[in-house]
Scaffold this motif. Structure first.
Motif, mmCIF file in Angstrom:
data_model
loop_
_atom_site.group_PDB
_atom_site.id
_atom_site.type_symbol
_atom_site.label_atom_id
_atom_site.label_comp_id
_atom_site.label_asym_id
_atom_site.label_seq_id
_atom_site.Cartn_x
_atom_site.Cartn_y
_atom_site.Cartn_z
ATOM 1 N N ARG A 1 -2.148 119.226 49.331
ATOM 2 C CA ARG A 1 -1.600 118.025 49.962
ATOM 3 C C ARG A 1 -0.919 117.111 48.948
ATOM 4 O O ARG A 1 0.173 116.603 49.184
ATOM 5 C CB ARG A 1 -2.714 117.269 50.680
ATOM 6 N N ILE B 1 3.063 116.177 49.058
ATOM 7 C CA ILE B 1 3.550 114.793 49.193
ATOM 8 C C ILE B 1 4.603 114.509 48.123
ATOM 9 O O ILE B 1 5.616 113.846 48.383
ATOM 10 C CB ILE B 1 2.377 113.808 49.117
ATOM 11 N N GLU B 2 4.377 115.026 46.905
ATOM 12 C CA GLU B 2 5.366 114.844 45.849
ATOM 13 C C GLU B 2 6.675 115.535 46.218
ATOM 14 O O GLU B 2 7.768 114.970 46.010
ATOM 15 C CB GLU B 2 4.827 115.389 44.531
ATOM 16 N N SER C 1 8.365 113.545 48.978
ATOM 17 C CA SER C 1 8.912 112.296 48.422
ATOM 18 C C SER C 1 10.210 112.564 47.672
ATOM 19 O O SER C 1 11.186 111.805 47.809
ATOM 20 C CB SER C 1 7.886 111.645 47.491
ATOM 21 N N ILE D 1 -2.613 122.175 53.313
ATOM 22 C CA ILE D 1 -3.140 120.845 53.023
ATOM 23 C C ILE D 1 -4.605 120.704 53.378
ATOM 24 O O ILE D 1 -5.285 119.844 52.823
ATOM 25 C CB ILE D 1 -2.304 119.759 53.728
ATOM 26 N N SER E 1 8.407 106.941 54.238
ATOM 27 C CA SER E 1 7.719 107.574 53.101
ATOM 28 C C SER E 1 7.304 108.983 53.482
ATOM 29 O O SER E 1 7.388 109.403 54.644
ATOM 30 C CB SER E 1 6.491 106.760 52.686
ATOM 31 N N ALA E 2 6.825 109.722 52.469
ATOM 32 C CA ALA E 2 6.345 111.088 52.707
ATOM 33 C C ALA E 2 5.127 111.096 53.619
ATOM 34 O O ALA E 2 4.989 111.965 54.480
ATOM 35 C CB ALA E 2 6.026 111.758 51.375
ATOM 36 N N ASP E 3 4.246 110.123 53.442
ATOM 37 C CA ASP E 3 3.061 110.047 54.309
ATOM 38 C C ASP E 3 3.459 109.847 55.773
ATOM 39 O O ASP E 3 2.837 110.426 56.673
ATOM 40 C CB ASP E 3 2.155 108.894 53.860
ATOM 41 N N LEU F 1 4.777 113.234 57.165
ATOM 42 C CA LEU F 1 3.676 114.163 57.414
ATOM 43 C C LEU F 1 2.840 113.723 58.616
ATOM 44 O O LEU F 1 2.410 114.547 59.431
ATOM 45 C CB LEU F 1 2.786 114.260 56.170
ATOM 46 N N ARG F 2 2.617 112.424 58.731
ATOM 47 C CA ARG F 2 1.840 111.921 59.875
ATOM 48 C C ARG F 2 2.575 112.192 61.178
ATOM 49 O O ARG F 2 1.958 112.582 62.188
ATOM 50 C CB ARG F 2 1.607 110.422 59.706
#
Length: 475
Positions: A220, A224-225, A228, A287, A345-347, A350-351
């Protein structure tokens, strides 16, 4: 001896070599050189005696490798090490006599040799001698401090002796120079080896921290990197990076029926299949559990994302070949395409893909769902209902309404059906069809059910006492 070095053979050899070279330098300065200068014997005899004492440095090297190995030190190892140490003490006492520095009686000079013979006998007779040449159990705690002290002492003492004493002859000067050069070379190689080993270890630690140990896919944090970085590049390229959130359907059933080893095999097979099915530009990561993520940083629009999701679905049409036999699995896929108005953002991306994946599960599994704003609103609403439901009991927001059950032939009330209602503090009424499934999923249904049972029976007892219904009425 080589079998006992374990996983760190070169470090053991270099550390032992430094100790052996340091010992050789001290043996030369303290014993060999003085004995050579005062000896009246033939040159050949003096050379033989010198070689015998010089071999002590090799013995010290072997003793260090024996003690520095990462395997358990058995009784036979300790007996052998003690025998070698006693033999060395005897050699040094003999050399002290030869150098003319002190006069030691024969009974004291020979005592270490006699003790060495007894210890050698104990080594041979002890049952653990059979494990001396094998790689036995690895020690949990390595003697790093003792090893560091011995190695540092073997390096510092020759330097101190070299600084405090002057060569007596040209031969002495030459031997000292060569010995210090070889010692410095060994120390340099040891430092280089330590730096390289540290770099390799650091790379392994970084790799283990960023990849999944089972499938070797990015975890995970690393995903995320990657996401991003893709979003950062999308600001200038105009592309719309896509994230696919993939969940293996009914994976728990595989674990329960075939075992966790089969579940691990399924995850590894799914990871391999995703790598093969998807284009090289895509990054596949795992993840958690049975959840995988696919990043396509080069997608341009939603159509590209849907085509990518279809490739994933098609890859599951063929069974997975496991050791237990062929297994068919399906996947629910949530798709989220980068939208600057929704995802910042990346979060967030993904969410959103995760939210879409749950919509695909609700739709019957083995399908694709694309994220839109309405999904986020429903998720937020569900979270708000779930949070408020935890406090609904203590705030007395729940109530029961009762629907009578009437016997048509007799015209009597023979029982009641209790129905739960939830009126929030702000006056909002939440439908049972909405909050009952949430209560069942979160486990809140247990205290709510206990309260409802007690409340309903209390009402029934009250109505029976008032004569409103018969004593055999049900609830």
């Amino acid at each position: 001896m080589q079998r006992r070095f374990g996983r760190d053979p070169m470090n053991v050899v270099y550390d032992s070599l430094i100790i052996g070279l340091g010992s050789w330098f001290l043996i030369w300065v303290v014993f060999l050189n003085p004995a050579r200068e005062i000896s009246q014997d033939l040159v050949s005899i003096t050379a033989i005696r010198g070689a015998t004492l010089a071999s002590s440095a090799i013995v010290i090297f072997l003793l260090a490798t024996l003690l520095f190995a990462d395997t358990e030190r058995t009784s036979a190892v300790w007996f052998a090490a003690s025998a070698i140490a006693c033999s060395l003490i005897g050699d040094f006492l003999y050399a002290t006599n030869q150098s003319g520095r002190y006069e030691i009686s024969d009974q004291f000079a020979n005592a270490p040799y006699i003790a060495s013979l007894f210890l050698v006998s104990a080594t041979v007779l002890h049952p653990s001698v059979a494990t001396m040449t094998s790689h036995s159990a690895r020690r949990l705690k390595q003697p790093l401090l003792g090893r560091l002290v011995l190695t540092t002492t073997s390096l510092v003492l020759p330097v101190v002796v070299l600084a405090l004493t002057n060569p007596t002859t040209d031969v002495d000067r030459t031997v000292r120079a060569i010995s210090i050069f070889v010692l410095a070379t060994a120390v340099t190689l040891r430092v280089v080896l330590a730096v390289r080993a540290n770099a390799v270890l650091q790379a392994k630690l970084i790799d283990s921290a960023q990849t999944d140990s089972l499938t070797s896919l990015p975890n995970r944090g690393l995903m995320i990197e990657h996401v991003s970085a893709a979003l950062e590049g999308a600001r200038f390229s105009g592309l719309s990076p896509t994230v696919l959130f993939i969940d293996v359907d009914r994976f728990k059933n595989i674990n329960d029926s075939l075992g966790h080893s089969a579940g691990d095999d399924v995850l590894v097979s799914v990871a391999q299949r995703l790598r093969v099915a998807l284009p090289d530009r895509c990054i596949v990561g795992r993840i958690s559990g049975d959840e995988f993520v696919v990043l396509d940083a080069k997608s341009k629009n939603q159509s590209d994302a849907v085509l990518l999701a279809d490739l994933v679905l098609e890859s599951f049409h063929e069974p997975l070949a496991l050791r237990q036999g062929d297994v068919f699995v399906s996947a629910s896929i949530g798709v989220a395409v980068f939208d600057r108005e929704i995802s910042t953002s990346a979060d967030d991306l993904l969410r959103n893909a995760d939210t879409a994946m749950y919509r695909a599960k609700d739709a019957g599994r083995n399908c694709v769902a694309i994220f839109d704003k309405s999904m986020l609103e429903r998720v937020n609403q569900r979270l708000a209902v779930e949070t408020a439901l935890y406090r609904a009991l203590e705030r007395r927001e729940l109530r029961l309404v009762h629907q009578p059950i009437i016997d048509i032939d007799l015209g009597d009330v023979i029982g009641f059906e209790a129905l739960m209602r939830w009126d929030m503090e702000d006056g909002t009424s939440v439908s049972p069809a909405e909050f009952i499934p949430i209560a069942e999923e979160t486990g809140i249904i247990v205290p709510i059910g206990a309260w409802a049972l007690l409340e309903a029976l209390t009402h029934l007892r009250s109505w029976i006492n008032q004569g409103i219904c018969r004593r055999d009425a049900t609830m």
